[in-house]
Design a protein around this motif. Structure first.
Motif, PDB file in Angstrom:
ATOM      1  N   PRO A 272       0.818  -1.215   0.000  1.00 32.71           N
ATOM      2  CA  PRO A 272       0.000   0.000   0.000  1.00 32.71           C
ATOM      3  C   PRO A 272       0.850   1.262   0.000  1.00 32.71           C
ATOM      4  O   PRO A 272       1.940   1.305   0.570  1.00 32.71           O
ATOM      5  CB  PRO A 272      -0.801  -0.122   1.293  1.00 32.71           C
ATOM      6  CG  PRO A 272       0.041  -0.960   2.187  1.00 32.71           C
ATOM      7  CD  PRO A 272       0.784  -1.911   1.282  1.00 32.71           C
ATOM      8  N   LYS A 273       0.329   2.267  -0.668  1.00 36.21           N
ATOM      9  CA  LYS A 273       0.973   3.580  -0.698  1.00 36.21           C
ATOM     10  C   LYS A 273      -0.119   4.636  -0.505  1.00 36.21           C
ATOM     11  O   LYS A 273      -1.121   4.612  -1.201  1.00 36.21           O
ATOM     12  CB  LYS A 273       1.673   3.798  -2.041  1.00 36.21           C
ATOM     13  CG  LYS A 273       2.871   2.886  -2.246  1.00 36.21           C
ATOM     14  CD  LYS A 273       3.485   3.106  -3.611  1.00 36.21           C
ATOM     15  CE  LYS A 273       4.662   2.216  -3.853  1.00 36.21           C
ATOM     16  NZ  LYS A 273       4.394   0.806  -3.793  1.00 36.21           N
ATOM     17  N   PRO A 274       0.099   5.540   0.432  1.00 32.03           N
ATOM     18  CA  PRO A 274      -0.915   6.582   0.624  1.00 32.03           C
ATOM     19  C   PRO A 274      -0.961   7.530  -0.568  1.00 32.03           C
ATOM     20  O   PRO A 274       0.044   7.739  -1.247  1.00 32.03           O
ATOM     21  CB  PRO A 274      -0.447   7.312   1.882  1.00 32.03           C
ATOM     22  CG  PRO A 274       0.998   6.995   2.008  1.00 32.03           C
ATOM     23  CD  PRO A 274       1.221   5.666   1.342  1.00 32.03           C
ATOM     24  N   PHE A 275      -2.139   8.046  -0.835  1.00 27.73           N
ATOM     25  CA  PHE A 275      -2.282   9.070  -1.860  1.00 27.73           C
ATOM     26  C   PHE A 275      -1.740  10.373  -1.274  1.00 27.73           C
ATOM     27  O   PHE A 275      -2.011  10.703  -0.125  1.00 27.73           O
ATOM     28  CB  PHE A 275      -3.747   9.253  -2.253  1.00 27.73           C
ATOM     29  CG  PHE A 275      -4.303   8.078  -3.006  1.00 27.73           C
ATOM     30  CD1 PHE A 275      -4.065   7.940  -4.367  1.00 27.73           C
ATOM     31  CD2 PHE A 275      -5.058   7.112  -2.370  1.00 27.73           C
ATOM     32  CE1 PHE A 275      -4.568   6.863  -5.074  1.00 27.73           C
ATOM     33  CE2 PHE A 275      -5.561   6.037  -3.063  1.00 27.73           C
ATOM     34  CZ  PHE A 275      -5.321   5.915  -4.422  1.00 27.73           C
ATOM     35  N   VAL A 276      -0.985  11.094  -2.060  1.00 24.71           N
ATOM     36  CA  VAL A 276      -0.382  12.331  -1.590  1.00 24.71           C
ATOM     37  C   VAL A 276      -0.793  13.459  -2.534  1.00 24.71           C
ATOM     38  O   VAL A 276      -0.606  13.354  -3.753  1.00 24.71           O
ATOM     39  CB  VAL A 276       1.162  12.217  -1.556  1.00 24.71           C
ATOM     40  CG1 VAL A 276       1.788  13.526  -1.098  1.00 24.71           C
ATOM     41  CG2 VAL A 276       1.593  11.069  -0.653  1.00 24.71           C
ATOM     42  N   TRP A 277      -1.367  14.511  -1.963  1.00 21.84           N
ATOM     43  CA  TRP A 277      -1.691  15.685  -2.762  1.00 21.84           C
ATOM     44  C   TRP A 277      -0.374  16.308  -3.210  1.00 21.84           C
ATOM     45  O   TRP A 277       0.538  16.501  -2.408  1.00 21.84           O
ATOM     46  CB  TRP A 277      -2.492  16.701  -1.947  1.00 21.84           C
ATOM     47  CG  TRP A 277      -3.855  16.234  -1.586  1.00 21.84           C
ATOM     48  CD1 TRP A 277      -4.263  15.765  -0.378  1.00 21.84           C
ATOM     49  CD2 TRP A 277      -4.997  16.176  -2.441  1.00 21.84           C
ATOM     50  NE1 TRP A 277      -5.595  15.421  -0.431  1.00 21.84           N
ATOM     51  CE2 TRP A 277      -6.065  15.661  -1.679  1.00 21.84           C
ATOM     52  CE3 TRP A 277      -5.219  16.507  -3.768  1.00 21.84           C
ATOM     53  CZ2 TRP A 277      -7.332  15.475  -2.202  1.00 21.84           C
ATOM     54  CZ3 TRP A 277      -6.489  16.314  -4.291  1.00 21.84           C
ATOM     55  CH2 TRP A 277      -7.521  15.811  -3.512  1.00 21.84           C
ATOM     56  N   THR A 278      -0.255  16.628  -4.477  1.00 14.24           N
ATOM     57  CA  THR A 278       1.002  17.184  -4.986  1.00 14.24           C
ATOM     58  C   THR A 278       0.937  18.698  -5.145  1.00 14.24           C
ATOM     59  O   THR A 278       1.937  19.314  -5.477  1.00 14.24           O
ATOM     60  CB  THR A 278       1.365  16.549  -6.342  1.00 14.24           C
ATOM     61  OG1 THR A 278       0.296  16.755  -7.260  1.00 14.24           O
ATOM     62  CG2 THR A 278       1.624  15.055  -6.183  1.00 14.24           C
TER      63      THR A 278
END
Length: 168
Positions: free
Chosen positions: A140-146
């Protein structure tokens, strides 16, 4: 297809059934709890809440972000929540489900697993969804706002300026 033409289903596309995917995204880790149900009623939603309850440590507060679908607001759901004060529901405004990060997960599921897929039955569709959940949860990888909030608002302002000055 021609350049610039929007992709669409073929003339012989046949839908072999639908399913309702309930999903809970841990925004810190990217881990997803999900299950497919034949229907999307409060009974199924409560079963999904039970699934979350079994998977999450009991000492954690659980914040659930939901759309305004009536299933989430029934008396049965209220009774279930009343027994679990560590659950906190937050509802997105109407037509703002894009604010809910789990919607980004749904988009990734569609893009990477379902679009252009051929599913001859609901069981095959649900199998493909389960497989995607397994792969996602294996690493799993968290979604990151860019972009910052200011960058997003500036982009919206530019878009609004373009459509207002279109001359139409």
């Amino acid at each position: 297809m021609r350049p610039g033409q929007i992709e669409r289903r073929t003339h012989d596309y046949v839908r072999h059934g639908t399913t309702s995917l309930f999903a809970a995204l841990d925004t810190a880790t990217g881990q997803v709890i999900g299950s497919c149900r034949q229907r999307h009623r409060s009974v199924e939603f409560i079963k999904f809440l039970d699934q979350i309850e079994a998977a999450v440590p009991p000492d954690l507060d659980i914040h659930v972000i939901l759309d305004n679908y009536g299933t989430h607001k029934t008396e049965a759901v209220h009774r279930w929540l009343a027994k679990r004060p560590h659950y906190h529901l937050h509802f997105t405004p109407t037509s703002s489900s894009w604010l809910n990060l789990v919607e980004r997960f749904f988009a990734a599921l569609t893009e990477k697993q379902l679009r252009r897929g051929v599913f001859r039955s609901t069981r095959e569709l649900e199998g493909a969804i389960a497989q995607y959940l397994d792969v996602t949860n294996a690493d799993p990888k968290p979604f990151v706002w860019t972009k910052t909030a200011d960058q997003i608002l500036a982009s919206i302002a530019r878009f609004c300026q373009q459509i207002n000055d279109s001359g139409h």
